[in-house]
Design an enzyme around this catalytic site. Structure first.
Site, PDB file in Angstrom:
ATOM      1  N   SER B 130      46.961  62.366 110.115  1.00 11.44           N
ATOM      2  CA  SER B 130      47.854  63.429 109.661  1.00 11.44           C
ATOM      3  C   SER B 130      49.188  63.407 110.398  1.00 11.44           C
ATOM      4  O   SER B 130      50.157  63.990 109.931  1.00 11.44           O
ATOM      5  CB  SER B 130      47.176  64.778 109.836  1.00 11.44           C
ATOM      6  N   LEU B 149      42.925  73.009 115.797  1.00  4.66           N
ATOM      7  CA  LEU B 149      41.963  73.609 116.713  1.00  4.66           C
ATOM      8  C   LEU B 149      41.434  72.570 117.692  1.00  4.66           C
ATOM      9  O   LEU B 149      40.950  71.519 117.297  1.00  4.66           O
ATOM     10  CB  LEU B 149      40.806  74.220 115.920  1.00  4.66           C
ATOM     11  N   ASP B 152      43.219  66.873 120.795  1.00  2.00           N
ATOM     12  CA  ASP B 152      43.142  65.977 121.943  1.00  2.00           C
ATOM     13  C   ASP B 152      44.263  66.339 122.932  1.00  2.00           C
ATOM     14  O   ASP B 152      45.423  66.377 122.555  1.00  2.00           O
ATOM     15  CB  ASP B 152      43.332  64.551 121.412  1.00  2.00           C
ATOM     16  N   THR B 227      34.259  76.844 115.032  1.00  2.00           N
ATOM     17  CA  THR B 227      34.269  75.399 115.242  1.00  2.00           C
ATOM     18  C   THR B 227      33.250  74.979 116.282  1.00  2.00           C
ATOM     19  O   THR B 227      32.900  75.748 117.178  1.00  2.00           O
ATOM     20  CB  THR B 227      35.658  74.928 115.700  1.00  2.00           C
ATOM     21  N   GLU B 228      32.795  73.751 116.155  1.00  2.00           N
ATOM     22  CA  GLU B 228      31.837  73.198 117.104  1.00  2.00           C
ATOM     23  C   GLU B 228      32.407  73.190 118.518  1.00  2.00           C
ATOM     24  O   GLU B 228      31.742  73.545 119.482  1.00  2.00           O
ATOM     25  CB  GLU B 228      31.470  71.774 116.687  1.00  2.00           C
TER      26      GLU B 228
END
Lengths: 441, 252
Positions: B130, B149, B152, B227-228
């Protein structure tokens, strides 16, 4: 590993560039690190004055350009220096150092801002405090203007009204950005993206006429097309398949497996004609000047229908002349072309520059007058043999040098623009060879 | 159906893909040349492939709907799944660079669509970079929400240009976001949180959203809970840093 080093060295070969003063007072040719200037008004060569600690250029020049008003000239390239010259005295007025190698330059129409793009895809801007004849050399620092994400920028152009700056890159993208009043703070407002090319975009030019003072954008690409754009909306107006056209124009057959790359564009000031420089290469083994496309193609632009059509193919067959760069002026009706390449250490070939001129590069009455482009003989070129002696370095160029140069230019083009393609096995192999993986299964 | 029962990657009880068969590296280099197909322009994005139920036939309705939410670096797709039921009529897409993770999200959405018919038809995922190809997917002003979210962090200064929020990339995000559209960022790394906030604060086309508005926005709660990565952080009792900004017209 070794072949990668080999390729790295090959990249050092740079195609020759040409730029003509808008009023045709000067012609400049850059071959490798050598910048050659000829004064057409007085018919003599010009020597450059550069008082900076690092005079002239130390490495291949990748971009040269005259400002629209003809007062400034900019040169830049692999030595990470952007030099801004006064065209009156040919003194270096400003020297700007770049962090990375420079791939394209542009001068705003008033000559107040100089923009340049580097290999990391960042466009930088420098504000000039005017041109004073006797000023001492100034070293300037550039500010970042905009960025393409890590894609080499191949071409940089201001729109005719200077509202926009357009940049093209190796990832088939053309970005149109509003050029702000204070560009030192960056240009954040993107007007549009012109997307349709399927290969790298190599060159851009604007064409305008009285009915369209805003102008239309023309782009050339490695996908063998020249495309016409409404750049404010980013919509594609027309696509001209010059690759197919060149195939027809060429001697019968041999179309299969060939790859056409548009390497240069140059428009007449009235916007009616666009000259296109093309490189063709067979994907098969036999690479020689035979399968190249010697000469140029002239496209006519119909502003009301918004289409580009092939008007004429001008072949230069007595020698395999494949132009690497094109230039023209406001009024002369001359198209200046250069074919050339810098000397390369790896293959041991010497540098080459060959200048040719085509007259009749104009089309005043679109319908009535016939387009009559004529390739001028060496003696008929303005400036004559003296000009050729300066710009080419010598008068006669041998046949073998041409084909060697054609090869070198292709390699340089290829290395600069075409992404390395690894086969799936090769990629897997490289992945397996990674040494940063902690857990080995 | 029979295939699925034999497929060890699909859990027998929940019929969802099992994460351990889609293990991937935590990071991917966004600078490397890409080897996956990219649509030439936003009009080349095949909506019928992503949202078959919305674009079953080539009728008039098909042309009207466009993707409005983009989850950049969607990871295992937790947010996407929550948003899909919260905004059932809005098309949304997750973008992820790691192919195995993308594969997992794709399977997960397919399984959810099968398990609850009619739902999750508005969510999809695509493998892409992206940072390079946002303009190939979305037109000017097409998006109303963008999510970044737990990106990195790229701690080394040399690698800051790999960060997904950077002053130059914000220009592109501002281009695809409509005026009034919202950009959501959250991280558990304080240094990155400061960086993202300062990038957004310094950009002339974004303004901070007030605390009251944040409280009223149902999406904000999902940032850390859905989110995880967010669940992992709260499990470990970690802190999160969020920056939510609105796209505005630049002042001239």
């Amino acid at each position: 590993m070794e072949d990668e080093n080999e390729q790295g060295r090959e990249t050092e070969v740079a195609p020759a560039l040409i730029s003509v003063h808008p009023a045709q007072h000067y012609v400049t040719v850059a071959v490798g690190s050598d910048l050659r200037v000829f004064n057409l008004q007085e018919g003599c060569s010009v020597s450059l004055v550069d008082e900076s600690p690092e005079p002239l250029h130390k490495d291949s020049i990748r971009a040269i350009r005259f400002g629209a008003n003809g007062k400034l000239f900019v040169s830049a390239g692999d030595d990470k220096l952007v030099k801004i010259w006064s065209t009156d005295s040919w003194r270096c007025l400003y020297s700007v150092s770049s962090e990375k190698r420079v791939s394209a330059v542009a001068i705003s129409n008033g000559g107040r801002f100089v923009c340049f793009a580097d290999k990391f895809g960042i466009v930088w801007v420098v504000e000039l405090d005017g041109v004073h004849e006797n000023q001492a050399l100034v070293c300037k620092k550039a500010e970042p203007l905009l960025a393409h994400y890590c894609s080499i920028i191949t071409s940089l152009e201001f729109s005719p009204d200077e509202q926009y700056i357009v940049s093209a890159d190796r990832d088939f993208k053309i970005r149109v950005t509003a050029f702000p009043k204070n560009p030192l703070d960056g240009a954040h407002e993107i007007q549009s993206f012109c997307l349709a090319h399927t290969e790298f975009v190599s060159c851009l030019t604007f064409i305008c006429c009285q009915d369209y003072p805003l102008g239309l954008l023309v782009s050339g690409s490695g996908d063998s097309t020249v495309r016409l754009w409404d750049f404010t909306s980013g919509s594609l107006l027309h696509t001209c398949e010059v690759g197919a056209e060149a195939g027809i124009a060429q001697s019968n057959g041999r179309k299969e497996g060939s790859n056409t790359i548009v390497t240069g564009l140059c428009a007449t000031p009235d916007g009616s004609l666009v000259a296109v420089a093309i490189q063709r290469q067979l994907l098969r083994e036999s690479l020689s000047s035979y399968c190249s496309f010697p000469g140029i193609m002239l496209l006519a632009c119909n502003f009301s229908a918004k289409i580009l059509s092939v008007a004429r193919v001008v072949s230069i067959t007595e020698e395999a002349f494949i132009p690497t760069s094109l230039g023209t002026t406001f009024s002369s009706g001359l198209l200046w072309m250069v074919m050339g390449v810098s000397s390369s250490q790896s293959s041991g070939s010497a540098s080459l520059a060959r200048v040719r001129v085509i007259s009749g590069f104009s089309k005043n009455d679109a319908e009535s007058t016939e387009l009559e482009p004529i390739v001028l003989a060496d003696k008929e070129i303005p400036g004559g043999e003296q000009l050729l002696l300066k710009l080419q370095g010598n008068l006669s160029v041998e046949e073998e040098v041409f084909s060697a140069a054609a090869e070198a230019v292709k390699t340089a083009m290829h290395n600069l623009l075409i992404k390395k393609q690894y086969s799936a096995e090769r990629r897997e192999f490289r992945k397996r060879g990674r040494n940063d993986r902690k857990d080995k299964r | 159906m029979l295939e699925n029962e034999e497929n060890p990657c699909i859990s027998k009880s929940t019929r969802l893909p099992r994460k351990r068969f889609y293990r991937a590296r935590a990071h991917s280099n966004p600078l490397s040349d890409s080897h996956f197909p990219v649509p030439i322009s936003p009009s080349h994005v095949d909506y019928s492939l992503h949202y078959p139920q919305f674009f079953q036939s080539s009728d008039i309705l098909a042309g009207s709907k466009k993707i409005e939410f983009a989850d950049i670096g969607c990871g295992f797709g937790g947010l996407l799944i929550s948003l899909a039921t919260l905004f059932p009529e809005t098309l949304m897409i997750g973008m992820e660079l790691r192919d195995k993770v993308t594969e997992y999200v794709k399977e997960r959405i397919l399984a959810l669509r099968k398990a609850s018919p009619g739902e999750y038809q508005n969510a999809s995922v695509v493998r892409t970079n992206s940072m390079k190809y946002i303009p190939n997917y979305f037109e000017k002003g097409q998006l109303s929400k963008m999510f970044f979210l737990f990106p990195d962090p790229h701690f080394k200064e040399k690698n800051h240009r790999r960060r997904v929020i950077s002053p130059h990339l914000l220009d592109e995000y501002a281009y695809v976001l409509r005026v009034g559209g919202i950009i959501y960022t959250i991280t558990d790394v304080e240094e990155l949180g400061d960086w993202m906030k300062s990038c957004l604060e310094g950009h002339c086309m974004f303004e901070a959203i007030t605390e009251e508005e944040l409280e009223a926005d149902p999406v904000v709660k999902l940032l850390s809970s859905a989110t995880e990565e967010g669940q992992k952080v709260s499990r470990n009792g970690g802190q999160t840093f969020r920056a939510v900004y609105r796209r505005i017209l630049p002042c001239v």
